[in-house]
Design a protein around this motif. Structure first.
Motif, PDB file in Angstrom:
ATOM      1  N   PRO A   1       1.292  -1.203  -0.474  1.00 21.84           N
ATOM      2  CA  PRO A   1       0.250   0.090   0.169  1.00 21.84           C
ATOM      3  C   PRO A   1       0.738   0.933  -0.361  1.00 21.84           C
ATOM      4  O   PRO A   1       1.619   1.760   0.878  1.00 21.84           O
ATOM      5  CB  PRO A   1      -0.959  -0.554   1.372  1.00 21.84           C
ATOM      6  CG  PRO A   1      -0.791  -1.683   1.455  1.00 21.84           C
ATOM      7  CD  PRO A   1       0.911  -2.198   0.781  1.00 21.84           C
ATOM      8  N   HIS A   2       0.777   2.097  -1.059  1.00 19.86           N
ATOM      9  CA  HIS A   2       1.158   3.358  -0.927  1.00 19.86           C
ATOM     10  C   HIS A   2       0.047   4.437  -1.219  1.00 19.86           C
ATOM     11  O   HIS A   2       0.226   5.283  -1.528  1.00 19.86           O
ATOM     12  CB  HIS A   2       2.231   3.204  -2.525  1.00 19.86           C
ATOM     13  CG  HIS A   2       3.483   2.611  -1.937  1.00 19.86           C
ATOM     14  ND1 HIS A   2       3.769   1.708  -1.926  1.00 19.86           N
ATOM     15  CD2 HIS A   2       5.001   3.025  -2.423  1.00 19.86           C
ATOM     16  CE1 HIS A   2       4.747   1.176  -2.011  1.00 19.86           C
ATOM     17  NE2 HIS A   2       6.117   2.403  -2.106  1.00 19.86           N
ATOM     18  N   TYR A   3      -1.503   3.903  -1.007  1.00 18.91           N
ATOM     19  CA  TYR A   3      -2.100   4.766  -0.586  1.00 18.91           C
ATOM     20  C   TYR A   3      -1.786   6.807  -0.765  1.00 18.91           C
ATOM     21  O   TYR A   3      -2.354   7.068  -1.580  1.00 18.91           O
ATOM     22  CB  TYR A   3      -3.537   4.495  -0.333  1.00 18.91           C
ATOM     23  CG  TYR A   3      -3.820   3.084  -0.515  1.00 18.91           C
ATOM     24  CD1 TYR A   3      -3.232   2.619  -1.128  1.00 18.91           C
ATOM     25  CD2 TYR A   3      -3.946   2.813   1.224  1.00 18.91           C
ATOM     26  CE1 TYR A   3      -3.847   0.913  -1.215  1.00 18.91           C
ATOM     27  CE2 TYR A   3      -3.938   1.038   0.757  1.00 18.91           C
ATOM     28  CZ  TYR A   3      -4.118   0.468  -0.400  1.00 18.91           C
ATOM     29  OH  TYR A   3      -4.642  -0.196   0.047  1.00 18.91           O
ATOM     30  N   VAL A   4      -1.289   7.163   0.375  1.00 15.67           N
ATOM     31  CA  VAL A   4      -0.877   7.956   0.786  1.00 15.67           C
ATOM     32  C   VAL A   4      -0.211   8.912  -0.384  1.00 15.67           C
ATOM     33  O   VAL A   4      -0.284   9.768  -0.438  1.00 15.67           O
ATOM     34  CB  VAL A   4      -0.638   8.678   2.184  1.00 15.67           C
ATOM     35  CG1 VAL A   4       0.051   9.351   2.560  1.00 15.67           C
ATOM     36  CG2 VAL A   4      -2.093   7.614   3.053  1.00 15.67           C
ATOM     37  N   ASP A   5       1.100   8.071  -0.781  1.00 10.39           N
ATOM     38  CA  ASP A   5       1.962   9.245  -1.350  1.00 10.39           C
ATOM     39  C   ASP A   5       1.132   8.683  -2.485  1.00 10.39           C
ATOM     40  O   ASP A   5       1.126  10.314  -3.613  1.00 10.39           O
ATOM     41  CB  ASP A   5       2.919   7.584  -1.893  1.00 10.39           C
ATOM     42  CG  ASP A   5       3.616   7.920  -0.592  1.00 10.39           C
ATOM     43  OD1 ASP A   5       3.975   8.335   0.237  1.00 10.39           O
ATOM     44  OD2 ASP A   5       4.407   6.299  -1.157  1.00 10.39           O
ATOM     45  N   PHE A   6       0.074   8.139  -3.095  1.00  6.13           N
ATOM     46  CA  PHE A   6      -0.641   7.764  -4.557  1.00  6.13           C
ATOM     47  C   PHE A   6      -1.448   9.058  -4.192  1.00  6.13           C
ATOM     48  O   PHE A   6      -1.034   9.869  -4.959  1.00  6.13           O
ATOM     49  CB  PHE A   6      -1.013   7.194  -4.872  1.00  6.13           C
ATOM     50  CG  PHE A   6      -1.461   6.881  -6.587  1.00  6.13           C
ATOM     51  CD1 PHE A   6      -0.792   6.344  -7.294  1.00  6.13           C
ATOM     52  CD2 PHE A   6      -3.198   6.735  -6.888  1.00  6.13           C
ATOM     53  CE1 PHE A   6      -1.432   7.158  -8.868  1.00  6.13           C
ATOM     54  CE2 PHE A   6      -3.507   6.654  -7.983  1.00  6.13           C
ATOM     55  CZ  PHE A   6      -2.329   7.232  -9.270  1.00  6.13           C
ATOM     56  N   GLN A   7      -2.047   9.352  -3.147  1.00  2.00           N
ATOM     57  CA  GLN A   7      -2.513  10.394  -3.147  1.00  2.00           C
ATOM     58  C   GLN A   7      -2.146  11.941  -3.138  1.00  2.00           C
ATOM     59  O   GLN A   7      -2.805  13.363  -4.008  1.00  2.00           O
ATOM     60  CB  GLN A   7      -3.784  10.137  -1.889  1.00  2.00           C
ATOM     61  CG  GLN A   7      -4.738  11.554  -1.607  1.00  2.00           C
ATOM     62  CD  GLN A   7      -6.044  11.081  -2.982  1.00  2.00           C
ATOM     63  OE1 GLN A   7      -6.008   9.500  -3.046  1.00  2.00           O
ATOM     64  NE2 GLN A   7      -6.432  11.822  -2.824  1.00  2.00           N
ATOM     65  N   SER A   8      -1.365  12.499  -3.036  1.00  2.00           N
ATOM     66  CA  SER A   8      -0.271  13.107  -3.607  1.00  2.00           C
ATOM     67  C   SER A   8      -0.139  12.980  -4.568  1.00  2.00           C
ATOM     68  O   SER A   8      -0.082  14.721  -5.320  1.00  2.00           O
ATOM     69  CB  SER A   8       0.658  14.037  -2.914  1.00  2.00           C
ATOM     70  OG  SER A   8       1.513  12.498  -2.387  1.00  2.00           O
ATOM     71  N   GLU A   9       0.248  12.692  -5.414  1.00  2.00           N
ATOM     72  CA  GLU A   9       0.846  12.473  -6.883  1.00  2.00           C
ATOM     73  C   GLU A   9      -0.662  12.464  -7.351  1.00  2.00           C
ATOM     74  O   GLU A   9      -0.951  13.606  -8.877  1.00  2.00           O
ATOM     75  CB  GLU A   9       0.965  11.286  -7.084  1.00  2.00           C
ATOM     76  CG  GLU A   9       3.209  10.477  -6.557  1.00  2.00           C
ATOM     77  CD  GLU A   9       3.689  11.077  -6.991  1.00  2.00           C
ATOM     78  OE1 GLU A   9       3.471  10.798  -8.531  1.00  2.00           O
ATOM     79  OE2 GLU A   9       4.562  11.008  -6.313  1.00  2.00           O
ATOM     80  N   LEU A  10      -1.692  12.373  -7.375  1.00  2.00           N
ATOM     81  CA  LEU A  10      -2.616  12.336  -7.471  1.00  2.00           C
ATOM     82  C   LEU A  10      -3.327  13.677  -8.020  1.00  2.00           C
ATOM     83  O   LEU A  10      -3.604  14.603  -8.798  1.00  2.00           O
ATOM     84  CB  LEU A  10      -4.147  12.185  -7.051  1.00  2.00           C
ATOM     85  CG  LEU A  10      -5.036  10.731  -8.080  1.00  2.00           C
ATOM     86  CD1 LEU A  10      -4.933  10.266  -9.496  1.00  2.00           C
ATOM     87  CD2 LEU A  10      -6.246  10.029  -7.099  1.00  2.00           C
TER      88      LEU A  10
END
Lengths: 153, 363
Positions: B333-342
């Motif tokens: 899970p990289h949900y938070v990293d990916f959220q900021s990328e998004l």
């Protein structure tokens, strides 16, 4: 600490090396058949650890670390005094215990009996296994013959 | 900001239960024993021992069973186990010249003393599937001949006398140990060999192949390849002398490489060295080729800029456990990293659209 100076290091090296290398089940079989159960105290209970094996660059040059192997070791003292050390390849506390007991008994009056019932049969078994492999290897040795080629003159 | 997310315990537990069931496979098929794996998949066992860097066939067999035959996963299990072992010490360097050889061949000297001994090799098989193996059956025992009793000498011994091949003078220098200190660059040959012998077979093979195809070409011949058992000795402090503590199977490869000479070295043959746990022939030849390519600096050769000459590149990427650890972590899970990328990409798109609208308005 030098122990048992009357026993040659060479002889002890031979039996300890044998005990370290024989398959654990062969060692346990031989020990069971010998039907010996000397009383002893632990100096160091069996423990499993690793030894880093070294090789040499080019087979003869500077040492390098090749990788580890598992070893089990222990030390004990017979009630009659002699100290035995057991080192065996792999992870078997019972094999290490037998190796240490044999090492200790080989320093007592029972040495001939132990040699006869444990060391000698194991040595024969190791040698037989080794020469069987060597014999199979020998059968795969290439025998070259040269074909003469060219014009008849 | 780091946001911890809880949950998934039940799913993980059930996933592992299913893993155990899948590992077992169909229950009407007999379960594999560790002895079967050790005896009948011995080359897989050897690879796990070599790259797991721990010689213990029973443990390697267990790891293969647990990993469902995924050898890198099995190597991972062995590496993890290895770290739990107390270190009893270092062995005396093994004497490969005293090896009880199952196999010993030379591609350079037909009449090498000791002979060309093929051993249990895949060479000269036709690589046709043998459907007889699909049926159970007895195997005929292999033929025997008069066994050799003397040790088989190393082939390079016969050349060193002439001075025509670079010597490997013995030393008692204490080598660095990768399991104790992380690799630093520039490195040295003992550390490179430790890294290569536990390196991924596929990676080392690819690197070696690149040298044969012309990237840092060094014209290797297999001077000698030998497979067999050697005794391992260690000094025992309580005894005051060294004893055999075991016996291991090794594959050793020495390459003989053409060398025209350099500013520092006369024209001679040079050597590459491979030494690997078990019967690991491909790996040991590959190791020798890569070892030789990495020696360019000490031999005064030119840096061709080839990947196999770059020790930092080779050694930093040879370890499949480091590699897979970093590679596979990206699936976790990289949900938070990916959220900021998004959010970043959305913002950039918004800004780009605004610029277009403003430009159109101005026109």
């Amino acid at each position: 600490m030098a122990e048992n100076s009357d026993i040659s290091a060479e002889a002890r090296r031979t039996w300890m090396g044998l005990l370290a290398r024989v398959p654990h089940d062969a060692l346990e079989d031989a020990w069971t058949k010998a039907a010996l159960s000397p009383k002893f105290e632990w100096l160091r209970r069996p423990e499993v650890g690793g030894v880093m094996i070294q090789g040499r660059t080019g087979g003869t040059g500077a040492p390098f670390n090749l990788g580890e192997m598992t070893v089990t070791r222990c030390s004990l003292a017979l009630q009659s005094g002699p100290i035995g050390h057991g080192y065996v390849q792999g992870r078997s506390k019972s094999a290490a215990e037998i190796a240490a007991l044999v090492d200790a008994l080989m320093q007592t009056g029972s040495a001939d009996q132990v040699k006869d019932r444990v060391i000698d049969p194991l040595m024969r078994q190791m040698n037989d296994t080794k020469s069987a492999r060597a014999a199979k290897a020998a059968a795969t040795k290439v025998e070259f013959f040269t074909m003469v080629r060219g014009e008849d003159t | 900001m780091y946001v911890a997310v809880k949950g998934g315990e039940k799913a993980i537990e059930n996933a592992h239960a299913w893993l155990a069931e899948e590992r077992r496979g169909a229950i009407d098929v007999a379960e594999l024993s560790l002895a079967q794996i050790r005896e009948q998949l011995s080359l897989a066992v050897n690879r796990v021992m070599a790259e797991g860097s721990l010689f213990d066939p029973d443990l390697a067999a267990l790891a293969i069973k647990q990993a469902r035959g995924d050898l890198i996963e099995a190597i991972f299990l062995i590496r993890a186990y290895r770290t739990t072992l107390p270190r009893f010490g270092y062995s005396v360097p093994v004497e490969t010249g005293k090896m009880a050889c199952d196999r010993r061949i030379s591609a350079t000297f037909k009449d090498a003393p000791g002979g060309q001994v093929l051993g249990p090799t895949f060479d000269y098989t036709h690589r046709l599937l043998d459907f007889k193996l699909a049926a159970e059956g007895e195997v005929a025992s292999a033929p025997e001949a008069l066994p050799r009793t003397n040790p088989t000498p190393h082939i390079t011994e016969f050349l060193t006398g002439e001075g025509i091949i670079q010597d490997e003078p013995p030393s008692d220098a204490t080598p660095g140990d990768l399991t104790r200190e992380p690799m630093e660059f520039p490195s040295n040959r003992p550390l490179r060999l430790q890294s290569l012998t536990r390196g991924d077979e596929g990676f080392v093979l690819g690197m070696a192949y690149s040298t044969q195809r012309g990237y840092a070409r060094n014209h290797a011949f297999v001077g000698e390849l030998r497979i067999g058992k050697v005794e391992v000795q260690m000094d025992i402090p309580e005894l005051g002398f060294a004893i055999d503590i075991g016996e291991i199977e090794l594959t050793e490869c020495e390459t003989v490489n053409q060398f025209k000479g350099s500013k520092t070295e006369p024209p001679q043959f040079t050597r590459g060295y491979g030494l690997v746990f078990g019967q690991s022939e491909r790996k040991s030849i590959a190791m020798a080729l890569v070892d030789r390519a990495l020696r360019w600096k000490e031999l005064g050769e030119d840096n061709m800029g080839a990947p196999a000459q770059d020790e930092e590149f080779v050694l930093s990427h040879a370890d499949n456990i480091q590699a897979t650890g970093f590679l596979e972590h990206i699936k976790l899970p990289h949900y938070v990293d990916f959220q900021s990328e998004l959010e970043l990409v959305r913002k950039l798109r918004r800004e780009a659209e605004e610029r277009v609208t403003m430009k159109e308005a101005a026109e």
